[in-house]
Design a protein around this motif. Structure first.
Motif, PDB file in Angstrom:
ATOM      1  N   ASP A 100       0.856  -1.185   0.000  1.00 53.03           N
ATOM      2  CA  ASP A 100       0.000   0.000   0.000  1.00 53.03           C
ATOM      3  C   ASP A 100       0.897   1.241   0.000  1.00 53.03           C
ATOM      4  OD1 ASP A 100      -1.658   2.247   1.387  1.00 53.03           O
ATOM      5  OD2 ASP A 100      -3.144   0.730   0.846  1.00 53.03           O
ATOM      6  N   PRO A 101       0.642   2.196  -0.861  1.00 55.64           N
ATOM      7  CA  PRO A 101       1.510   3.377  -0.944  1.00 55.64           C
ATOM      8  C   PRO A 101       1.488   4.261   0.293  1.00 55.64           C
ATOM      9  CG  PRO A 101      -0.443   3.651  -2.315  1.00 55.64           C
ATOM     10  CD  PRO A 101      -0.422   2.227  -1.878  1.00 55.64           C
ATOM     11  N   THR A 102       0.495   4.070   1.163  1.00 57.66           N
ATOM     12  CA  THR A 102       0.425   4.890   2.381  1.00 57.66           C
ATOM     13  C   THR A 102       1.232   4.293   3.528  1.00 57.66           C
ATOM     14  OG1 THR A 102      -1.539   3.817   3.330  1.00 57.66           O
ATOM     15  CG2 THR A 102      -1.906   5.603   1.751  1.00 57.66           C
ATOM     16  N   PHE A 103       1.635   3.022   3.408  1.00 59.65           N
ATOM     17  CA  PHE A 103       2.399   2.383   4.468  1.00 59.65           C
ATOM     18  C   PHE A 103       3.819   2.950   4.498  1.00 59.65           C
ATOM     19  CE2 PHE A 103      -0.152  -1.871   4.312  1.00 59.65           C
ATOM     20  CZ  PHE A 103      -1.276  -1.194   4.745  1.00 59.65           C
ATOM     21  N   LEU A 104       4.377   3.023   5.685  1.00 62.56           N
ATOM     22  CA  LEU A 104       5.734   3.529   5.853  1.00 62.56           C
ATOM     23  C   LEU A 104       6.617   2.462   6.492  1.00 62.56           C
ATOM     24  CD1 LEU A 104       5.085   7.132   7.238  1.00 62.56           C
ATOM     25  CD2 LEU A 104       5.989   6.554   4.973  1.00 62.56           C
ATOM     26  N   ALA A 105       7.843   2.360   5.982  1.00 53.14           N
ATOM     27  CA  ALA A 105       8.854   1.506   6.605  1.00 53.14           C
ATOM     28  C   ALA A 105       9.765   2.392   7.447  1.00 53.14           C
ATOM     29  CB  ALA A 105       9.655   0.760   5.551  1.00 53.14           C
ATOM     30  N   LEU A 106      10.180   1.890   8.595  1.00 48.80           N
ATOM     31  CA  LEU A 106      10.993   2.645   9.537  1.00 48.80           C
ATOM     32  C   LEU A 106      12.260   1.871   9.881  1.00 48.80           C
ATOM     33  CD1 LEU A 106       8.087   3.535  12.012  1.00 48.80           C
ATOM     34  CD2 LEU A 106       8.944   4.969  10.159  1.00 48.80           C
ATOM     35  N   TYR A 107      13.313   2.625  10.213  1.00 52.28           N
ATOM     36  CA  TYR A 107      14.547   1.959  10.622  1.00 52.28           C
ATOM     37  C   TYR A 107      15.226   2.743  11.739  1.00 52.28           C
ATOM     38  CZ  TYR A 107      16.747   5.414   7.499  1.00 52.28           C
ATOM     39  OH  TYR A 107      17.140   6.575   6.887  1.00 52.28           O
ATOM     40  N   ALA A 108      15.966   2.017  12.569  1.00 53.86           N
ATOM     41  CA  ALA A 108      16.721   2.634  13.668  1.00 53.86           C
ATOM     42  C   ALA A 108      18.068   3.115  13.135  1.00 53.86           C
ATOM     43  CB  ALA A 108      16.928   1.633  14.800  1.00 53.86           C
ATOM     44  N   GLY A 109      18.657   4.090  13.803  1.00 51.58           N
ATOM     45  CA  GLY A 109      19.894   4.683  13.330  1.00 51.58           C
ATOM     46  C   GLY A 109      21.140   3.869  13.586  1.00 51.58           C
ATOM     47  N   SER A 110      21.041   2.834  14.421  1.00 52.10           N
ATOM     48  CA  SER A 110      22.210   2.013  14.743  1.00 52.10           C
ATOM     49  C   SER A 110      21.744   0.676  15.305  1.00 52.10           C
ATOM     50  CB  SER A 110      23.092   2.716  15.777  1.00 52.10           C
ATOM     51  OG  SER A 110      22.425   2.779  17.033  1.00 52.10           O
ATOM     52  N   PRO A 111      22.615  -0.333  15.304  1.00 51.31           N
ATOM     53  CA  PRO A 111      22.249  -1.625  15.902  1.00 51.31           C
ATOM     54  C   PRO A 111      21.873  -1.489  17.373  1.00 51.31           C
ATOM     55  CG  PRO A 111      24.207  -1.867  14.539  1.00 51.31           C
ATOM     56  CD  PRO A 111      23.940  -0.399  14.633  1.00 51.31           C
ATOM     57  N   GLU A 112      22.542  -0.565  18.075  1.00 47.51           N
ATOM     58  CA  GLU A 112      22.255  -0.368  19.499  1.00 47.51           C
ATOM     59  C   GLU A 112      20.857   0.200  19.699  1.00 47.51           C
ATOM     60  OE1 GLU A 112      26.419  -0.734  18.709  1.00 47.51           O
ATOM     61  OE2 GLU A 112      25.002   0.772  17.933  1.00 47.51           O
ATOM     62  N   LYS A 113      20.477   1.135  18.834  1.00 43.60           N
ATOM     63  CA  LYS A 113      19.139   1.726  18.948  1.00 43.60           C
ATOM     64  C   LYS A 113      18.061   0.705  18.603  1.00 43.60           C
ATOM     65  CE  LYS A 113      20.414   6.566  18.158  1.00 43.60           C
ATOM     66  NZ  LYS A 113      20.254   7.758  17.270  1.00 43.60           N
ATOM     67  N   LEU A 114      18.337  -0.135  17.621  1.00 46.32           N
ATOM     68  CA  LEU A 114      17.387  -1.187  17.275  1.00 46.32           C
ATOM     69  C   LEU A 114      17.222  -2.165  18.431  1.00 46.32           C
ATOM     70  CD1 LEU A 114      15.549  -2.698  15.342  1.00 46.32           C
ATOM     71  CD2 LEU A 114      17.593  -3.797  14.369  1.00 46.32           C
ATOM     72  N   ALA A 115      18.322  -2.541  19.053  1.00 45.03           N
ATOM     73  CA  ALA A 115      18.266  -3.471  20.185  1.00 45.03           C
ATOM     74  C   ALA A 115      17.471  -2.878  21.335  1.00 45.03           C
ATOM     75  CB  ALA A 115      19.678  -3.825  20.635  1.00 45.03           C
ATOM     76  N   ALA A 116      17.672  -1.583  21.604  1.00 48.73           N
ATOM     77  CA  ALA A 116      16.945  -0.920  22.689  1.00 48.73           C
ATOM     78  C   ALA A 116      15.455  -0.846  22.366  1.00 48.73           C
ATOM     79  CB  ALA A 116      17.509   0.480  22.915  1.00 48.73           C
TER      80      ALA A 116
END
Length: 202
Positions: free
Chosen positions: A126-142
């Protein structure tokens, strides 16, 4: 899916269900949701991530909409595309209220999931859906710890052919940005659409 990973998913679901029982035991007038009601939970309250267009995002950006948030990765062979396809179907089932739904996909594989790839992946659903990502492996883990999300890299035959074991449920927030529901993988689009309609009535 490995047996150990399946057991982890079952344990996570059981923990969430038990928690939901504690939260709802004192109130009998709540809506009867198909998903697990986790209203009042003290985790997964917000995030600070970047979307596939390079914009910083938090839950505040989506006030006025029902937010469905799922953790996954673009090279996932089955669970992720199935979950996102179901979410796209939910949006259609909501009819005129479909514009009040915001689908969010948080990658647990930022090493391979570039913004360009994430944007193209969302366009498949769907074109309205958004994908998101963390800025670092540490931020993703947190973030994963705060959201009680499990993820683990599983080595493949080559350095780039690995897979990611990960939790497969979705979190649902109401229009005020409050965490309300946890829906298990495979619950189906009609059940989620029904729950979202109930949230929109509140």
């Amino acid at each position: 899916m490995s047996k150990r990973f399946a057991l982890k998913l079952i344990a996570t679901g059981a923990w969430l269900a038990a928690s939901a029982g504690l939260l709802t035991a004192c109130s009998d007038d709540r809506p009867k949701f198909a998903a697990i009601d986790i209203t009042g939970a003290d985790y997964a309250r917000d995030f600070q991530l970047t979307d596939h267009n390079g914009q910083p995002r938090s839950l505040q950006d989506f006030r006025g909409k029902i937010v469905v948030l799922f953790f996954g990765y673009t090279q996932c062979p089955d669970v992720c595309p199935t979950s996102m396809s179901e979410l796209a179907e939910v949006r259609k089932l909501l009819g005129a209220d479909g514009d009040k739904l915001q689908g969010l996909f948080v990658t647990v594989d930022p090493a391979r999931d570039t913004p360009e790839l994430l944007k193209a992946y969302m366009a498949n659903f769907d074109p309205t859906f958004l994908a998101l990502y963390a800025g670092s492996p540490e931020k993703l883990a947190a973030l994963a710890k705060d959201y009680k999300v499990y993820y683990k890299k599983v080595e493949g035959k080559t350095p780039t052919s690995y897979t990611m074991d990960h939790s497969a449920g979705s979190y649902i927030y109401d229009t005020q940005g409050r965490l309300r529901l946890y829906t298990r993988y495979g619950s189906g689009a009609p059940a989620m659409a029904s729950d979202i309609r109930l949230l929109l009535q509140k």
